[in-house]
Each structure stands twice: as structure tokens, then as C-alpha cells.
Design a protein around this motif. Sequence first.
Motif, PDB file in Angstrom:
ATOM      1  N   ASN A  29     -30.539  27.636  40.225  1.00 20.20           N
ATOM      2  CA  ASN A  29     -29.113  27.334  40.121  1.00 20.20           C
ATOM      3  C   ASN A  29     -28.847  25.829  40.090  1.00 20.20           C
ATOM      4  OD1 ASN A  29     -26.416  28.493  39.934  1.00 20.20           O
ATOM      5  ND2 ASN A  29     -26.067  27.475  41.894  1.00 20.20           N
ATOM      6  N   LYS A  35     -24.193  29.629  38.745  1.00 21.59           N
ATOM      7  CA  LYS A  35     -23.406  30.302  39.785  1.00 21.59           C
ATOM      8  C   LYS A  35     -22.634  29.280  40.625  1.00 21.59           C
ATOM      9  CE  LYS A  35     -26.697  34.143  40.450  1.00 21.59           C
ATOM     10  NZ  LYS A  35     -26.538  34.598  39.138  1.00 21.59           N
ATOM     11  N   SER A  36     -21.457  29.705  41.066  1.00 20.83           N
ATOM     12  CA  SER A  36     -20.663  28.873  41.966  1.00 20.83           C
ATOM     13  C   SER A  36     -21.237  28.995  43.382  1.00 20.83           C
ATOM     14  CB  SER A  36     -19.205  29.322  41.951  1.00 20.83           C
ATOM     15  OG  SER A  36     -19.097  30.607  42.533  1.00 20.83           O
ATOM     16  N   SER A  38     -19.806  30.246  46.044  1.00 20.84           N
ATOM     17  CA  SER A  38     -19.535  31.576  46.607  1.00 20.84           C
ATOM     18  C   SER A  38     -20.436  32.642  45.985  1.00 20.84           C
ATOM     19  CB  SER A  38     -18.066  31.953  46.437  1.00 20.84           C
ATOM     20  OG  SER A  38     -17.722  32.005  45.079  1.00 20.84           O
ATOM     21  N   GLU A  39     -20.764  32.489  44.716  1.00 21.41           N
ATOM     22  CA  GLU A  39     -21.688  33.431  44.082  1.00 21.41           C
ATOM     23  C   GLU A  39     -23.093  33.293  44.653  1.00 21.41           C
ATOM     24  OE1 GLU A  39     -19.857  34.061  39.619  1.00 21.41           O
ATOM     25  OE2 GLU A  39     -20.962  32.193  40.042  1.00 21.41           O
ATOM     26  N   ASP A  42     -23.179  35.022  47.995  1.00 33.11           N
ATOM     27  CA  ASP A  42     -23.297  36.466  47.790  1.00 33.11           C
ATOM     28  C   ASP A  42     -24.718  36.855  47.402  1.00 33.11           C
ATOM     29  OD1 ASP A  42     -20.622  36.851  48.397  1.00 33.11           O
ATOM     30  OD2 ASP A  42     -19.985  36.851  46.284  1.00 33.11           O
ATOM     31  N   LEU A  43     -25.335  36.063  46.542  1.00 34.27           N
ATOM     32  CA  LEU A  43     -26.706  36.327  46.122  1.00 34.27           C
ATOM     33  C   LEU A  43     -27.666  36.250  47.305  1.00 34.27           C
ATOM     34  CD1 LEU A  43     -28.853  36.810  43.925  1.00 34.27           C
ATOM     35  CD2 LEU A  43     -28.931  34.326  43.631  1.00 34.27           C
TER      36      LEU A  43
END
Length: 56
Positions: A29, A35-36, A38-39, A42-43
Motif C-alpha cells: 500500500n 487503500k485509504s 480506514s481501508e 479494515d484489512l
Amino acid sequence: MSLSNGEIYINEKKLNKMKLSIIRSEQKNLKTREKSDSEMVDLIRRIISDEVKKNY
């Protein structure tokens, strides 16, 4: 898994696999910015959750 005297057992194999997967995801990343924040959170939660559910 908790032990009776308050100690916690940590499966080193699962822990190392989680760490490696998280580090690889973070490195990817950083390069792609796919991805942000927050993403990514979550990941990482999903990586941890999935690894805990696996049986070795």
C-alpha cells in the motif's frame, strides 16, 4: 486461549504469519496508495480475524 492462572497462550506460528501478512500489505500500500487509512485498518483487522480462525 487463556490459561487458568491468568496467563495467555500465544501461538507463535499464527502471530508470525499475521505480522508477515500485515507488513506485506503495508509495504504494497505504501507503493500503490491503493487503500485509504480506514481501508488498511479494515484489512489488518480481517487478517487478524482470519488467522485466529484457522486451525493448525
